[in-house]
Motif scaffolding. Structure first.
Motif, PDB file in Angstrom:
ATOM      1  N   GLY A 117      -5.496  -7.573  21.946  1.00  0.00           N
ATOM      2  CA  GLY A 117      -6.246  -7.033  23.083  1.00  0.00           C
ATOM      3  C   GLY A 117      -5.523  -7.358  24.377  1.00  0.00           C
ATOM      4  N   SER A 118      -5.523  -6.430  25.294  1.00  0.00           N
ATOM      5  CA  SER A 118      -4.907  -6.684  26.593  1.00  0.00           C
ATOM      6  C   SER A 118      -5.979  -7.156  27.558  1.00  0.00           C
ATOM      7  N   ALA A 119      -5.585  -7.356  28.796  1.00  0.00           N
ATOM      8  CA  ALA A 119      -6.522  -7.860  29.798  1.00  0.00           C
ATOM      9  C   ALA A 119      -7.635  -6.851  30.062  1.00  0.00           C
ATOM     10  N   THR A 120      -7.356  -5.558  29.875  1.00  0.00           N
ATOM     11  CA  THR A 120      -8.375  -4.543  30.129  1.00  0.00           C
ATOM     12  C   THR A 120      -9.289  -4.334  28.931  1.00  0.00           C
ATOM     13  N   GLY A 121      -8.996  -4.982  27.837  1.00  0.00           N
ATOM     14  CA  GLY A 121      -9.824  -4.860  26.649  1.00  0.00           C
ATOM     15  C   GLY A 121      -9.369  -3.736  25.732  1.00  0.00           C
ATOM     16  N   ALA A 122      -8.356  -2.971  26.126  1.00  0.00           N
ATOM     17  CA  ALA A 122      -7.849  -1.904  25.259  1.00  0.00           C
ATOM     18  C   ALA A 122      -6.982  -2.520  24.169  1.00  0.00           C
ATOM     19  N   LYS A 123      -7.033  -1.914  23.001  1.00  0.00           N
ATOM     20  CA  LYS A 123      -6.244  -2.436  21.888  1.00  0.00           C
ATOM     21  C   LYS A 123      -4.912  -1.710  21.827  1.00  0.00           C
ATOM     22  N   GLU A 124      -3.868  -2.503  21.630  1.00  0.00           N
ATOM     23  CA  GLU A 124      -2.538  -1.938  21.485  1.00  0.00           C
ATOM     24  C   GLU A 124      -2.188  -1.963  20.009  1.00  0.00           C
ATOM     25  N   VAL A 125      -1.698  -0.870  19.522  1.00  0.00           N
ATOM     26  CA  VAL A 125      -1.312  -0.794  18.120  1.00  0.00           C
ATOM     27  C   VAL A 125       0.194  -0.658  18.081  1.00  0.00           C
ATOM     28  N   SER A 126       0.839  -1.553  17.359  1.00  0.00           N
ATOM     29  CA  SER A 126       2.288  -1.491  17.263  1.00  0.00           C
ATOM     30  C   SER A 126       2.688  -0.473  16.204  1.00  0.00           C
ATOM     31  N   ALA A 127       3.949  -0.098  16.226  1.00  0.00           N
ATOM     32  CA  ALA A 127       4.466   0.873  15.260  1.00  0.00           C
ATOM     33  C   ALA A 127       4.402   0.267  13.859  1.00  0.00           C
ATOM     34  N   PRO A 128       4.204   1.087  12.832  1.00  0.00           N
ATOM     35  CA  PRO A 128       4.120   0.558  11.471  1.00  0.00           C
ATOM     36  C   PRO A 128       5.441  -0.083  11.062  1.00  0.00           C
ATOM     37  N   GLU A 129       5.333  -1.195  10.375  1.00  0.00           N
ATOM     38  CA  GLU A 129       6.518  -1.914   9.930  1.00  0.00           C
ATOM     39  C   GLU A 129       7.090  -1.240   8.692  1.00  0.00           C
ATOM     40  N   PRO A 130       8.391  -1.377   8.465  1.00  0.00           N
ATOM     41  CA  PRO A 130       8.996  -0.781   7.271  1.00  0.00           C
ATOM     42  C   PRO A 130       8.386  -1.328   5.978  1.00  0.00           C
ATOM     43  N   GLU A 131       7.999  -2.596   5.972  1.00  0.00           N
ATOM     44  CA  GLU A 131       7.398  -3.185   4.779  1.00  0.00           C
ATOM     45  C   GLU A 131       6.087  -2.489   4.447  1.00  0.00           C
ATOM     46  N   THR A 132       5.292  -2.181   5.449  1.00  0.00           N
ATOM     47  CA  THR A 132       4.013  -1.523   5.240  1.00  0.00           C
ATOM     48  C   THR A 132       4.226  -0.130   4.667  1.00  0.00           C
ATOM     49  N   GLU A 133       5.208   0.581   5.196  1.00  0.00           N
ATOM     50  CA  GLU A 133       5.516   1.912   4.685  1.00  0.00           C
ATOM     51  C   GLU A 133       5.963   1.844   3.240  1.00  0.00           C
ATOM     52  N   GLU A 134       6.780   0.830   2.922  1.00  0.00           N
ATOM     53  CA  GLU A 134       7.260   0.688   1.549  1.00  0.00           C
ATOM     54  C   GLU A 134       6.121   0.389   0.599  1.00  0.00           C
ATOM     55  N   LYS A 135       5.175  -0.440   1.025  1.00  0.00           N
ATOM     56  CA  LYS A 135       4.030  -0.750   0.168  1.00  0.00           C
ATOM     57  C   LYS A 135       3.162   0.481  -0.035  1.00  0.00           C
ATOM     58  N   ALA A 136       3.037   1.306   0.991  1.00  0.00           N
ATOM     59  CA  ALA A 136       2.259   2.541   0.856  1.00  0.00           C
ATOM     60  C   ALA A 136       2.934   3.488  -0.133  1.00  0.00           C
ATOM     61  N   LYS A 137       4.257   3.590  -0.047  1.00  0.00           N
ATOM     62  CA  LYS A 137       4.994   4.428  -0.993  1.00  0.00           C
ATOM     63  C   LYS A 137       4.850   3.888  -2.416  1.00  0.00           C
ATOM     64  N   LEU A 138       4.913   2.569  -2.551  1.00  0.00           N
ATOM     65  CA  LEU A 138       4.754   1.942  -3.859  1.00  0.00           C
ATOM     66  C   LEU A 138       3.375   2.227  -4.428  1.00  0.00           C
ATOM     67  N   GLN A 139       2.381   2.191  -3.581  1.00  0.00           N
ATOM     68  CA  GLN A 139       1.004   2.461  -4.024  1.00  0.00           C
ATOM     69  C   GLN A 139       0.893   3.891  -4.552  1.00  0.00           C
ATOM     70  N   VAL A 140       1.523   4.841  -3.869  1.00  0.00           N
ATOM     71  CA  VAL A 140       1.490   6.226  -4.321  1.00  0.00           C
ATOM     72  C   VAL A 140       2.190   6.356  -5.672  1.00  0.00           C
ATOM     73  N   LEU A 141       3.325   5.676  -5.826  1.00  0.00           N
ATOM     74  CA  LEU A 141       4.053   5.745  -7.088  1.00  0.00           C
ATOM     75  C   LEU A 141       3.253   5.133  -8.235  1.00  0.00           C
ATOM     76  N   VAL A 142       2.653   3.967  -7.991  1.00  0.00           N
ATOM     77  CA  VAL A 142       1.897   3.294  -9.042  1.00  0.00           C
ATOM     78  C   VAL A 142       0.692   4.126  -9.454  1.00  0.00           C
ATOM     79  N   SER A 143       0.068   4.803  -8.515  1.00  0.00           N
ATOM     80  CA  SER A 143      -1.102   5.611  -8.863  1.00  0.00           C
ATOM     81  C   SER A 143      -0.721   6.806  -9.725  1.00  0.00           C
ATOM     82  N   ALA A 144       0.542   7.223  -9.692  1.00  0.00           N
ATOM     83  CA  ALA A 144       0.991   8.369 -10.477  1.00  0.00           C
ATOM     84  C   ALA A 144       1.581   7.965 -11.828  1.00  0.00           C
ATOM     85  N   LEU A 145       1.595   6.677 -12.153  1.00  0.00           N
ATOM     86  CA  LEU A 145       2.193   6.224 -13.405  1.00  0.00           C
ATOM     87  C   LEU A 145       1.316   6.561 -14.601  1.00  0.00           C
ATOM     88  N   SER A 146       1.985   6.846 -15.714  1.00  0.00           N
ATOM     89  CA  SER A 146       1.249   7.052 -16.959  1.00  0.00           C
ATOM     90  C   SER A 146       0.873   5.680 -17.530  1.00  0.00           C
TER      91      SER A 146
END
Length: 156
Positions: free
Chosen positions: A28-57
């Motif tokens: 939170g900043s001084a004005t109370g607005a929330k700042e959201v940082s850019a997604p980290e590469p690790e988070t993107e990789e975990k999301a991709k992994l989740q999609v792959l695992v859900s498609a596994l036989s």
């Protein structure tokens, strides 16, 4: 079929929990607005992994779970390193060597499967496939192990 669906749901929930725990926090900043940082590469990789695992036989999911659970025991690594070097390795050293060994075994198995495919054989891999895979990896320079070492001493 129900147990398979429960297993897939459990894997998805674990991946979602890992994904949620690794997401960057908001500040939170001084004005109370929330700042959201850019997604980290690790988070993107975990999301991709989740999609792959859900498609596994079912069979692929079993293999993936076996891969995730497999490891080399630290006691075995400690004994091996101590026997080769004469020095008792630290716990962190054993963990690192276990990971390296797991990657090495994975490379050899992948190459063994390629050898098996090139011979147009099916079924489990055999020792001849593993020997040929190790030979191929050595020739490519990807294994780092060589039987033919040149002596650094000159003979008179």
């Amino acid at each position: 079929k129900q147990w398979y669906q429960r297993r897939v749901r459990g894997v998805k929930e674990r991946l979602k929990a890992e994904l949620a725990s690794s997401q960057p926090g908001t500040s939170g900043s001084a004005t109370g607005a929330k700042e959201v940082s850019a997604p980290e590469p690790e988070t993107e990789e975990k999301a991709k992994l989740q999609v792959l695992v859900s498609a596994l036989s079912e069979e692929q999911l079993d293999r993936y779970e076996a891969f995730r659970r497999s490891k080399f025991p630290q006691s075995m690594m400690r004994k091996t390193v101590h026997g080769m070097t004469g020095v008792m390795p630290s716990s962190n050293c054993c963990i690192a060597l276990s990971g390296i060994a797991k990657v090495l075994v994975g490379q050899i198995v992948e190459e063994s499967l390629e050898v098996q495919d090139s011979l147009k054989e099916t079924g489990p891999i055999h020792p001849k496939h593993i020997r040929d895979a190790v030979r191929r990896l050595r020739n490519k320079g990807q294994l780092g192990i060589s039987h033919h070492r040149k002596s650094k001493l000159k003979r008179l």
